[in-house]
Design a protein around this motif. Structure first.
Motif, short mmCIF file in Angstrom:
data_model
loop_
_atom_site.label_atom_id
_atom_site.label_comp_id
_atom_site.label_asym_id
_atom_site.label_seq_id
_atom_site.Cartn_x
_atom_site.Cartn_y
_atom_site.Cartn_z
N ALA A 109 0.83 -1.21 0.00
CA ALA A 109 0.00 0.00 0.00
C ALA A 109 0.87 1.26 0.00
O ALA A 109 0.63 2.18 -0.78
N ALA A 110 1.87 1.30 0.86
CA ALA A 110 2.75 2.47 0.93
C ALA A 110 3.48 2.67 -0.39
O ALA A 110 3.58 3.80 -0.90
N HIS A 111 3.95 1.58 -0.98
CA HIS A 111 4.65 1.66 -2.26
C HIS A 111 3.72 2.16 -3.36
O HIS A 111 4.09 3.06 -4.13
N ALA A 112 2.52 1.62 -3.41
CA ALA A 112 1.56 2.02 -4.45
C ALA A 112 1.21 3.50 -4.32
O ALA A 112 1.15 4.22 -5.33
N LEU A 113 0.98 3.96 -3.11
CA LEU A 113 0.64 5.38 -2.90
C LEU A 113 1.82 6.27 -3.30
O LEU A 113 1.62 7.32 -3.94
N ALA A 114 3.02 5.87 -2.93
CA ALA A 114 4.20 6.66 -3.30
C ALA A 114 4.37 6.68 -4.81
O ALA A 114 4.70 7.73 -5.40
N TYR A 115 4.12 5.56 -5.45
CA TYR A 115 4.24 5.50 -6.91
C TYR A 115 3.22 6.43 -7.58
O TYR A 115 3.56 7.18 -8.50
N MET A 116 1.98 6.39 -7.10
CA MET A 116 0.96 7.28 -7.66
C MET A 116 1.35 8.75 -7.48
O MET A 116 1.19 9.56 -8.39
N ALA A 117 1.88 9.08 -6.31
CA ALA A 117 2.32 10.46 -6.06
C ALA A 117 3.46 10.83 -7.00
O ALA A 117 3.45 11.91 -7.60
N HIS A 118 4.41 9.95 -7.15
CA HIS A 118 5.56 10.20 -8.03
C HIS A 118 5.13 10.42 -9.48
O HIS A 118 5.67 11.28 -10.17
N LYS A 119 4.17 9.64 -9.91
CA LYS A 119 3.69 9.73 -11.30
C LYS A 119 2.63 10.81 -11.50
O LYS A 119 2.16 11.01 -12.61
N GLY A 120 2.25 11.51 -10.42
CA GLY A 120 1.26 12.58 -10.55
C GLY A 120 -0.15 12.07 -10.81
O GLY A 120 -0.93 12.74 -11.50
N ALA A 121 -0.48 10.93 -10.26
CA ALA A 121 -1.81 10.34 -10.45
C ALA A 121 -2.78 10.97 -9.44
O ALA A 121 -3.01 10.45 -8.35
N PHE A 122 -3.34 12.13 -9.84
CA PHE A 122 -4.25 12.87 -8.97
C PHE A 122 -5.64 13.03 -9.58
O PHE A 122 -6.47 13.75 -9.04
N SER A 123 -5.88 12.36 -10.71
CA SER A 123 -7.20 12.43 -11.35
C SER A 123 -7.38 11.18 -12.20
O SER A 123 -6.42 10.48 -12.50
N PRO A 124 -8.62 10.90 -12.61
CA PRO A 124 -8.86 9.74 -13.46
C PRO A 124 -8.02 9.75 -14.73
O PRO A 124 -7.60 8.69 -15.21
N ALA A 125 -7.75 10.92 -15.26
CA ALA A 125 -6.96 11.01 -16.50
C ALA A 125 -5.53 10.54 -16.29
O ALA A 125 -4.87 10.11 -17.25
N GLN A 126 -5.05 10.61 -15.06
CA GLN A 126 -3.66 10.20 -14.78
C GLN A 126 -3.61 8.90 -13.98
O GLN A 126 -2.57 8.56 -13.40
N ALA A 127 -4.70 8.15 -13.95
CA ALA A 127 -4.78 6.93 -13.14
C ALA A 127 -3.64 5.97 -13.45
O ALA A 127 -3.25 5.79 -14.60
N ALA A 128 -3.10 5.37 -12.39
CA ALA A 128 -2.04 4.37 -12.53
C ALA A 128 -2.68 2.99 -12.59
O ALA A 128 -3.34 2.57 -11.63
N PRO A 129 -2.51 2.27 -13.70
CA PRO A 129 -3.09 0.92 -13.82
C PRO A 129 -2.45 -0.05 -12.83
O PRO A 129 -1.28 0.09 -12.47
N SER A 130 -3.22 -1.03 -12.39
CA SER A 130 -2.71 -1.99 -11.41
C SER A 130 -1.51 -2.76 -11.95
O SER A 130 -0.61 -3.10 -11.18
N ALA A 131 -1.46 -3.03 -13.24
CA ALA A 131 -0.31 -3.74 -13.81
C ALA A 131 0.97 -2.91 -13.67
O ALA A 131 2.04 -3.45 -13.38
N LEU A 132 0.85 -1.60 -13.85
CA LEU A 132 2.00 -0.72 -13.71
C LEU A 132 2.44 -0.63 -12.24
O LEU A 132 3.63 -0.69 -11.94
N LEU A 133 1.48 -0.52 -11.34
CA LEU A 133 1.79 -0.50 -9.91
C LEU A 133 2.44 -1.82 -9.50
O LEU A 133 3.42 -1.84 -8.76
#
Length: 156
Positions: free
Chosen positions: A10-34
């Motif tokens: 969970a901590a890794h996934a959240l950090a990854y989303m933050a790093h990639k700028g995933a703050f909206s549906p348009a920037q969603a990080a797919p589970s395969a990428l996470l």
């Protein structure tokens, strides 16, 4: 997935989303990428992200164009919240039931249980001072006094 892996994933996934700028549906990080980043199976990531979404830390969209994104800024997500979201605790064991009729067995499990509660509360207190943003920082103040635990693999 073991209980002990939910929090780190969970901590890794959240950090990854933050790093990639995933703050909206348009920037969603797919589970395969996470999952590739962790690395683990996408099913594991989807189970964890479902818990994070239920806690209101992220939003998710299913399907081929789906993924996850943060609902709060990384500096506003504390690790104690993440631990609670994935139903985790600083589980360092549980006392055995003990043998009936033994005065030690009738007393020690309760006292060990209290000691485990104290350890869990101390871990929660420590995690409350660390944010997802801290995980992304090279040397955050909240982690400056610590080195990685000897049993944890550390990337070179």
């Amino acid at each position: 997935m073991s209980d002990s892996q939910r929090f780190p994933v969970a901590a890794h996934a959240l950090a990854y989303m933050a790093h990639k700028g995933a703050f909206s549906p348009a920037q969603a990080a797919p589970s395969a990428l996470l999952a590739a980043s962790v690395p683990t199976n996408p099913v594991v990531v989807r189970r964890v992200t479902a818990l994070l979404a239920k806690a209101g830390l992220i939003a998710t969209r299913p399907g081929a164009t789906g993924g996850s994104w943060l609902l709060r800024q990384p500096e506003d997500i504390r690790l104690d919240e993440v631990l609670k979201a994935v139903n985790g605790c600083a589980h360092i064991g549980s006392p055995p039931a003990g043998a009936k009729g033994c005065p030690i067995s009738e007393h020690i499990p309760r006292q060990v249980g209290k000691a485990l509660t104290a350890a869990d509360e101390a871990a929660t207190e420590a995690l409350s001072k660390i944010t997802i943003a801290d995980l992304l920082d090279e040397n955050p103040v909240s982690l400056a006094a610590y080195t990685p635990h000897a049993s944890c693999p550390v990337a070179a």
